[in-house]
Scaffold this active site. Structure first.
Site, PDB file in Angstrom:
ATOM      1  N   SER A  44      -4.871 -22.644   1.112  1.00 40.00           N
ATOM      2  CA  SER A  44      -3.648 -22.660  -0.156  1.00 40.00           C
ATOM      3  C   SER A  44      -3.494 -21.369  -0.879  1.00 40.00           C
ATOM      4  O   SER A  44      -2.685 -21.421  -1.746  1.00 40.00           O
ATOM      5  CB  SER A  44      -4.655 -23.715  -1.043  1.00 40.00           C
ATOM      6  OG  SER A  44      -4.911 -24.867  -0.729  1.00 40.00           O
ATOM      7  N   GLY A  45      -3.882 -20.280  -0.190  1.00 38.93           N
ATOM      8  CA  GLY A  45      -3.511 -18.968  -0.682  1.00 38.93           C
ATOM      9  C   GLY A  45      -4.891 -18.182  -1.064  1.00 38.93           C
ATOM     10  O   GLY A  45      -4.672 -17.405  -2.045  1.00 38.93           O
ATOM     11  N   THR A  46      -5.996 -18.612  -0.965  1.00 38.73           N
ATOM     12  CA  THR A  46      -7.150 -18.059  -1.459  1.00 38.73           C
ATOM     13  C   THR A  46      -7.150 -16.517  -1.342  1.00 38.73           C
ATOM     14  O   THR A  46      -7.442 -15.823  -2.361  1.00 38.73           O
ATOM     15  CB  THR A  46      -8.471 -18.568  -0.492  1.00 38.73           C
ATOM     16  OG1 THR A  46      -8.221 -20.033  -0.241  1.00 38.73           O
ATOM     17  CG2 THR A  46      -9.605 -18.495  -1.270  1.00 38.73           C
ATOM     18  N   TRP A  48      -4.757 -14.488  -1.009  1.00 35.14           N
ATOM     19  CA  TRP A  48      -3.954 -13.829  -1.844  1.00 35.14           C
ATOM     20  C   TRP A  48      -4.340 -13.827  -3.466  1.00 35.14           C
ATOM     21  O   TRP A  48      -4.408 -12.785  -4.017  1.00 35.14           O
ATOM     22  CB  TRP A  48      -2.710 -14.658  -1.655  1.00 35.14           C
ATOM     23  CG  TRP A  48      -1.453 -14.236  -2.450  1.00 35.14           C
ATOM     24  CD1 TRP A  48      -1.107 -12.980  -2.871  1.00 35.14           C
ATOM     25  CD2 TRP A  48      -0.081 -14.745  -2.681  1.00 35.14           C
ATOM     26  NE1 TRP A  48      -0.006 -12.763  -3.421  1.00 35.14           N
ATOM     27  CE2 TRP A  48       0.684 -13.849  -3.411  1.00 35.14           C
ATOM     28  CE3 TRP A  48       0.242 -16.303  -2.396  1.00 35.14           C
ATOM     29  CZ2 TRP A  48       1.951 -14.230  -3.877  1.00 35.14           C
ATOM     30  CZ3 TRP A  48       1.537 -16.674  -2.994  1.00 35.14           C
ATOM     31  CH2 TRP A  48       2.378 -15.715  -3.589  1.00 35.14           C
ATOM     32  N   HIS A  98     -14.714 -23.104  -1.787  1.00 32.37           N
ATOM     33  CA  HIS A  98     -13.787 -24.259  -1.478  1.00 32.37           C
ATOM     34  C   HIS A  98     -14.550 -25.701  -1.697  1.00 32.37           C
ATOM     35  O   HIS A  98     -14.094 -26.836  -1.318  1.00 32.37           O
ATOM     36  CB  HIS A  98     -13.807 -24.233   0.030  1.00 32.37           C
ATOM     37  CG  HIS A  98     -12.719 -23.049   0.591  1.00 32.37           C
ATOM     38  ND1 HIS A  98     -11.663 -22.823  -0.040  1.00 32.37           N
ATOM     39  CD2 HIS A  98     -12.641 -22.244   1.558  1.00 32.37           C
ATOM     40  CE1 HIS A  98     -11.032 -21.762   0.769  1.00 32.37           C
ATOM     41  NE2 HIS A  98     -11.839 -21.268   1.589  1.00 32.37           N
ATOM     42  N   ARG A 120      -1.638 -26.013  -3.481  1.00 25.86           N
ATOM     43  CA  ARG A 120      -0.298 -25.923  -2.635  1.00 25.86           C
ATOM     44  C   ARG A 120       0.034 -27.232  -1.691  1.00 25.86           C
ATOM     45  O   ARG A 120      -0.915 -28.122  -1.742  1.00 25.86           O
ATOM     46  CB  ARG A 120      -1.071 -24.815  -1.206  1.00 25.86           C
ATOM     47  CG  ARG A 120       0.253 -24.280  -0.659  1.00 25.86           C
ATOM     48  CD  ARG A 120      -0.170 -23.418   0.647  1.00 25.86           C
ATOM     49  NE  ARG A 120       0.756 -22.785   1.207  1.00 25.86           N
ATOM     50  CZ  ARG A 120       0.982 -22.081   2.405  1.00 25.86           C
ATOM     51  NH1 ARG A 120      -0.415 -21.907   2.907  1.00 25.86           N
ATOM     52  NH2 ARG A 120       2.011 -21.537   2.654  1.00 25.86           N
ATOM     53  N   TYR A 183       0.655 -22.378  -5.565  1.00 21.34           N
ATOM     54  CA  TYR A 183       0.985 -21.217  -4.641  1.00 21.34           C
ATOM     55  C   TYR A 183       2.511 -21.282  -4.687  1.00 21.34           C
ATOM     56  O   TYR A 183       2.940 -20.034  -4.898  1.00 21.34           O
ATOM     57  CB  TYR A 183       0.706 -21.903  -3.035  1.00 21.34           C
ATOM     58  CG  TYR A 183       1.187 -20.947  -1.829  1.00 21.34           C
ATOM     59  CD1 TYR A 183       0.329 -19.867  -1.284  1.00 21.34           C
ATOM     60  CD2 TYR A 183       2.374 -21.052  -1.270  1.00 21.34           C
ATOM     61  CE1 TYR A 183       0.714 -18.989  -0.512  1.00 21.34           C
ATOM     62  CE2 TYR A 183       2.769 -20.204  -0.406  1.00 21.34           C
ATOM     63  CZ  TYR A 183       1.868 -19.092   0.248  1.00 21.34           C
ATOM     64  OH  TYR A 183       2.220 -18.358   1.083  1.00 21.34           O
ATOM     65  N   SER A 217      -0.560  -6.889  -3.649  1.00 23.97           N
ATOM     66  CA  SER A 217      -1.078  -8.251  -3.336  1.00 23.97           C
ATOM     67  C   SER A 217       0.326  -9.074  -2.502  1.00 23.97           C
ATOM     68  O   SER A 217       0.426  -9.991  -2.269  1.00 23.97           O
ATOM     69  CB  SER A 217      -1.207  -8.893  -4.368  1.00 23.97           C
ATOM     70  OG  SER A 217      -0.240  -8.909  -5.370  1.00 23.97           O
ATOM     71  N   MET A 222      -0.053  -6.670   2.296  1.00 30.18           N
ATOM     72  CA  MET A 222      -1.450  -7.207   2.932  1.00 30.18           C
ATOM     73  C   MET A 222      -1.526  -7.108   4.256  1.00 30.18           C
ATOM     74  O   MET A 222      -2.579  -6.906   4.877  1.00 30.18           O
ATOM     75  CB  MET A 222      -1.793  -8.373   2.231  1.00 30.18           C
ATOM     76  CG  MET A 222      -2.125  -8.606   0.607  1.00 30.18           C
ATOM     77  SD  MET A 222      -2.432 -10.190  -0.120  1.00 30.18           S
ATOM     78  CE  MET A 222      -3.935 -10.868   0.876  1.00 30.18           C
TER      79      MET A 222
HETATM   80  P1  A3P Z   1       0.521 -19.650   6.014  1.00 33.52           P
HETATM   81  O1  A3P Z   1      -0.243 -19.945   7.291  1.00 33.52           O
HETATM   82  O2  A3P Z   1       1.390 -20.729   5.655  1.00 33.52           O
HETATM   83  O3  A3P Z   1       1.230 -18.199   6.394  1.00 33.52           O
HETATM   84  P2  A3P Z   1      -5.950 -19.140   2.579  1.00 33.52           P
HETATM   85  O4  A3P Z   1      -6.496 -17.539   2.157  1.00 33.52           O
HETATM   86  O5  A3P Z   1      -6.498 -20.032   1.515  1.00 33.52           O
HETATM   87  O6  A3P Z   1      -6.935 -19.361   4.035  1.00 33.52           O
HETATM   88  O7  A3P Z   1      -4.466 -19.312   2.676  1.00 33.52           O
HETATM   89  C1  A3P Z   1      -3.785 -18.939   3.742  1.00 33.52           C
HETATM   90  C2  A3P Z   1      -2.349 -18.887   3.370  1.00 33.52           C
HETATM   91  O8  A3P Z   1      -1.967 -18.155   2.741  1.00 33.52           O
HETATM   92  C3  A3P Z   1      -1.704 -18.499   4.852  1.00 33.52           C
HETATM   93  O9  A3P Z   1      -0.330 -19.210   4.984  1.00 33.52           O
HETATM   94  C4  A3P Z   1      -1.019 -16.761   4.258  1.00 33.52           C
HETATM   95  O10 A3P Z   1      -0.092 -16.366   4.954  1.00 33.52           O
HETATM   96  C5  A3P Z   1      -0.885 -17.025   2.942  1.00 33.52           C
HETATM   97  N1  A3P Z   1      -0.882 -15.970   2.106  1.00 33.52           N
HETATM   98  C6  A3P Z   1      -1.936 -14.990   2.052  1.00 33.52           C
HETATM   99  N2  A3P Z   1      -1.624 -13.880   1.375  1.00 33.52           N
HETATM  100  C7  A3P Z   1      -0.206 -14.025   1.044  1.00 33.52           C
HETATM  101  C8  A3P Z   1       0.429 -13.434   0.244  1.00 33.52           C
HETATM  102  N3  A3P Z   1       0.130 -12.138  -0.153  1.00 33.52           N
HETATM  103  N4  A3P Z   1       1.744 -13.808  -0.154  1.00 33.52           N
HETATM  104  C9  A3P Z   1       2.292 -15.130   0.456  1.00 33.52           C
HETATM  105  N5  A3P Z   1       1.174 -15.639   1.128  1.00 33.52           N
HETATM  106  C10 A3P Z   1       0.086 -15.458   1.461  1.00 33.52           C
END
Ligand code: A3P
Length: 283
Positions: A44-46, A48, A98, A120, A183, A217, A222
């Protein structure tokens, strides 16, 4: 390849967690009022959000982030080896989880510890999880998106059903120490959402410090700062893993068939009924 271990109805990964440890986390782990938690359903963007919160705590200075193993920045409480780091930490503690509601430390519910819950669009969570998990060594690989969708809808994926996870946690949104974010809003208004996080955490950043949080970020920075396979211990992922894959909203549209999209809509409406309109920004 590990199969799931079912802990009180929730699929977990035996390579990372044990029932004994999960029981201790729920029953005995004492959350302190100044703890902060990043809480999400996987994909879900953890990562990030961890990056953002750690940068905020360091006033935009990326040195700390660059000097710590990625999984130790804000360790996952449910991972045995990381739980000991959290348990022994003195003072302010930031950790990630999680865990579904029913397995979370029960001490949270009588504490002032702050939780940020990031949701998300589950369609994007599904697609992201499908691509990520097929490049890991710790879960059964699915043969097709169709097959993975069946597992996802039945809750036969890590940490169980997205619908149950989200329903339970989102119902905490009125609490003062609980911040619900998506997200989608983080993508749409990154600066404004980072300001909201600062306010929630009681951090005052100067405009140039905020600029630095935004810069370090961003998906591009990243992605460049670390190869994807280094974001996970090497024994668990293939070198080709795409941890930061696309980083966009709505990628599911490139992968769902019309029939799958319609079936998903119907299930979403049924399982998430009762929440006010507008709560889920992707609907
Ligand atoms: P996608 O696979 O759709 O690209 P988590 O960290 O919870 O496992 O989530 C991973 C998802 O967050 C991935 O999605 C990843 O690309 C996205 N993500 C990680 N860093 C990000 C950032 N700086 N901006 C936007 N999306 C990001």
């Amino acid at each position: 390849m590990s199969d799931f271990l079912w802990f009180e109805g929730t699929p977990i990964l035996p390579v990372f967690s044990t029932p004994e440890c999960l029981r201790e986390i729920h029953d005995e782990f004492l959350m302190k009022d100044d703890d902060a938690v990043i809480l999400t359903y996987p994909r879900s963007g953890t990562t990030w959000l961890i990056q953002i919160v750690c940068l905020i705590q360091n006033k935009g200075d990326p040195k700390f982030i660059q000097s710590v193993l990625p999984w130790e920045l804000s360790p996952w409480i449910e991972i045995d080896s990381l739980y000991s780091l959290i348990k022994n930490k003195k003072g302010l503690c930031l950790f990630t989880s999680h865990l579904p509601f029913q397995h979370f430390p029960k001490s949270f519910f009588s504490s002032k510890a702050k939780v940020i819950y990031l949701i998300r669009n589950p369609r994007d969570v599904l697609v992201s999880g499908y691509f990520f998990k097929n490049q890991t060594k710790f879960v059964k690989v699915s043969k097709s998106l169709e097959e993975y969708m069946g597992w996802f809808l039945d809750g036969n994926v890590m940490f169980g059903s997205w619908f149950e996870h989200t329903r339970a946690w989102v119902s905490m949104r009125e609490r003062e120490n609980f911040l619900l974010l998506s997200y989608e809003e983080l993508k749409k208004d990154t600066r404004g959402t980072i300001e909201k996080i600062c306010q929630f955490l009681g951090k005052n950043l100067e405009p140039e410090e905020l600029d630095s949080v935004l810069k370090h970020s961003s998906f591009e920075v990243m992605k460049e700062s670390m190869p994807d396979y280094e974001r996970f211990p090497e024994e668990h992922v293939s070198k080709k893993v795409q941890f930061l894959r696309k980083g966009i909203c709505g990628d599911w549209k490139n992968h769902f068939t019309t029939a799958q999209a319609e079936a998903f809509d119907k299930i979403f409406q049924e399982k998430m009924k009762g929440f006010p309109p507008g709560l889920f920004p992707w609907e």
